[in-house]
Design a protein around this motif. Sequence first.
Motif, PDB file in Angstrom:
ATOM      1  N   LEU A   4       0.830  -1.209   0.000  1.00  0.00           N
ATOM      2  CA  LEU A   4       0.000   0.000   0.000  1.00  0.00           C
ATOM      3  C   LEU A   4       0.859   1.252   0.000  1.00  0.00           C
ATOM      4  CD1 LEU A   4      -2.705  -0.804   2.691  1.00  0.00           C
ATOM      5  CD2 LEU A   4      -2.986  -0.763   0.218  1.00  0.00           C
ATOM      6  N   GLY A   5       2.031   1.131   0.502  1.00  0.00           N
ATOM      7  CA  GLY A   5       2.936   2.263   0.623  1.00  0.00           C
ATOM      8  C   GLY A   5       4.120   1.833   1.467  1.00  0.00           C
ATOM      9  N   MET A   6       4.855   2.806   1.972  1.00  0.00           N
ATOM     10  CA  MET A   6       6.048   2.517   2.761  1.00  0.00           C
ATOM     11  C   MET A   6       5.953   3.174   4.129  1.00  0.00           C
ATOM     12  SD  MET A   6       8.088   0.619   1.143  1.00  0.00           S
ATOM     13  CE  MET A   6       8.360   0.031  -0.501  1.00  0.00           C
ATOM     14  N   LEU A   7       6.408   2.440   5.123  1.00  0.00           N
ATOM     15  CA  LEU A   7       6.577   2.957   6.464  1.00  0.00           C
ATOM     16  C   LEU A   7       8.072   3.222   6.606  1.00  0.00           C
ATOM     17  CD1 LEU A   7       4.985   3.453   9.102  1.00  0.00           C
ATOM     18  CD2 LEU A   7       5.661   1.162   9.803  1.00  0.00           C
ATOM     19  N   ILE A   8       8.427   4.450   6.935  1.00  0.00           N
ATOM     20  CA  ILE A   8       9.832   4.836   6.988  1.00  0.00           C
ATOM     21  C   ILE A   8      10.270   4.915   8.446  1.00  0.00           C
ATOM     22  CG2 ILE A   8      11.553   6.514   6.239  1.00  0.00           C
ATOM     23  CD1 ILE A   8       9.891   5.238   3.951  1.00  0.00           C
ATOM     24  N   ARG A   9      11.266   4.118   8.787  1.00  0.00           N
ATOM     25  CA  ARG A   9      11.824   4.138  10.145  1.00  0.00           C
ATOM     26  C   ARG A   9      12.597   5.431  10.354  1.00  0.00           C
ATOM     27  NH1 ARG A   9      14.390  -1.883  10.991  1.00  0.00           N
ATOM     28  NH2 ARG A   9      12.401  -2.875  11.469  1.00  0.00           N
ATOM     29  N   PRO A  10      12.803   5.826  11.623  1.00  0.00           N
ATOM     30  CA  PRO A  10      13.627   7.008  11.899  1.00  0.00           C
ATOM     31  C   PRO A  10      15.046   6.884  11.315  1.00  0.00           C
ATOM     32  CG  PRO A  10      12.393   6.402  13.853  1.00  0.00           C
ATOM     33  CD  PRO A  10      12.175   5.312  12.835  1.00  0.00           C
ATOM     34  N   ARG A  48       7.285   7.393   9.707  1.00  0.00           N
ATOM     35  CA  ARG A  48       6.500   8.255   8.832  1.00  0.00           C
ATOM     36  C   ARG A  48       6.055   7.459   7.612  1.00  0.00           C
ATOM     37  NH1 ARG A  48      10.312  10.163   5.071  1.00  0.00           N
ATOM     38  NH2 ARG A  48      12.414   9.782   5.803  1.00  0.00           N
ATOM     39  N   LEU A  49       5.156   8.031   6.843  1.00  0.00           N
ATOM     40  CA  LEU A  49       4.592   7.365   5.660  1.00  0.00           C
ATOM     41  C   LEU A  49       5.194   7.909   4.390  1.00  0.00           C
ATOM     42  CD1 LEU A  49       0.763   7.338   6.346  1.00  0.00           C
ATOM     43  CD2 LEU A  49       2.373   5.464   6.629  1.00  0.00           C
ATOM     44  N   GLU A  55      -6.761   6.925   1.910  1.00  0.00           N
ATOM     45  CA  GLU A  55      -7.412   6.330   3.083  1.00  0.00           C
ATOM     46  C   GLU A  55      -6.410   6.114   4.223  1.00  0.00           C
ATOM     47  OE1 GLU A  55      -9.988   2.362   4.295  1.00  0.00           O
ATOM     48  OE2 GLU A  55      -9.352   2.644   2.229  1.00  0.00           O
ATOM     49  N   LEU A  56      -5.243   5.614   3.910  1.00  0.00           N
ATOM     50  CA  LEU A  56      -4.221   5.389   4.934  1.00  0.00           C
ATOM     51  C   LEU A  56      -3.666   6.714   5.446  1.00  0.00           C
ATOM     52  CD1 LEU A  56      -2.469   3.615   6.671  1.00  0.00           C
ATOM     53  CD2 LEU A  56      -1.038   3.137   4.694  1.00  0.00           C
ATOM     54  N   ARG A  57      -3.475   7.686   4.568  1.00  0.00           N
ATOM     55  CA  ARG A  57      -2.986   9.006   4.997  1.00  0.00           C
ATOM     56  C   ARG A  57      -3.974   9.667   5.951  1.00  0.00           C
ATOM     57  NH1 ARG A  57      -1.559   9.753  -0.559  1.00  0.00           N
ATOM     58  NH2 ARG A  57      -3.294  11.184  -0.758  1.00  0.00           N
ATOM     59  N   LYS A  58      -5.268   9.546   5.647  1.00  0.00           N
ATOM     60  CA  LYS A  58      -6.293  10.119   6.526  1.00  0.00           C
ATOM     61  C   LYS A  58      -6.267   9.452   7.900  1.00  0.00           C
ATOM     62  CE  LYS A  58      -9.703  11.797   3.224  1.00  0.00           C
ATOM     63  NZ  LYS A  58     -11.089  11.646   2.751  1.00  0.00           N
ATOM     64  N   ALA A  63      -4.856   9.688  13.629  1.00  0.00           N
ATOM     65  CA  ALA A  63      -4.114   9.118  14.751  1.00  0.00           C
ATOM     66  C   ALA A  63      -3.104  10.130  15.291  1.00  0.00           C
ATOM     67  CB  ALA A  63      -3.405   7.835  14.321  1.00  0.00           C
ATOM     68  N   ARG A  64      -2.484  10.902  14.398  1.00  0.00           N
ATOM     69  CA  ARG A  64      -1.540  11.936  14.833  1.00  0.00           C
ATOM     70  C   ARG A  64      -2.255  12.990  15.681  1.00  0.00           C
ATOM     71  NH1 ARG A  64       3.144  13.309  12.270  1.00  0.00           N
ATOM     72  NH2 ARG A  64       2.351  12.665  10.242  1.00  0.00           N
ATOM     73  N   GLU A  65      -3.436  13.409  15.248  1.00  0.00           N
ATOM     74  CA  GLU A  65      -4.199  14.398  16.009  1.00  0.00           C
ATOM     75  C   GLU A  65      -4.576  13.854  17.388  1.00  0.00           C
ATOM     76  OE1 GLU A  65      -4.804  17.634  15.482  1.00  0.00           O
ATOM     77  OE2 GLU A  65      -3.420  17.370  13.809  1.00  0.00           O
ATOM     78  N   ARG A  66      -5.017  12.601  17.456  1.00  0.00           N
ATOM     79  CA  ARG A  66      -5.353  11.994  18.748  1.00  0.00           C
ATOM     80  C   ARG A  66      -4.132  11.955  19.659  1.00  0.00           C
ATOM     81  NH1 ARG A  66      -8.332   8.489  15.522  1.00  0.00           N
ATOM     82  NH2 ARG A  66      -6.684   6.935  15.599  1.00  0.00           N
ATOM     83  N   LEU A  67      -3.002  11.574  19.104  1.00  0.00           N
ATOM     84  CA  LEU A  67      -1.764  11.517  19.874  1.00  0.00           C
ATOM     85  C   LEU A  67      -1.378  12.906  20.375  1.00  0.00           C
ATOM     86  CD1 LEU A  67       0.583   9.771  20.878  1.00  0.00           C
ATOM     87  CD2 LEU A  67       1.714  10.190  18.690  1.00  0.00           C
TER      88      LEU A  67
END
Length: 77
Positions: A4-10, A48-49, A55-58, A63-67
């Motif tokens: 679906l995309g990439m999850l980028i580690r720090p 990060r994405l 849909e995944l970005r939303k 989740a970022r706003e909740r955090l």
Amino acid sequence: MQPLGMLIRPTGNRLPILQMRTDGTIEVQGAHVTFETSIGAALRRGYRLEDTPLELRKAWEMARERLNQQQGICHAY
């Protein structure tokens, strides 16, 4: 399976996101295993994405706003 995309580690390592579930978890292909994590946990650990569908970005932004709210961080626009 097409990621679906990439999850980028720090550290900059790129991990393919294989699936997003309705409960807010994502399935990710690591170097040696496939694992599940919540979007919130990935955010807290500095991931990060990249190249993800809307849909995944939303879901990521929600989740970022909740955090941020949990941590007492407010953004004034």
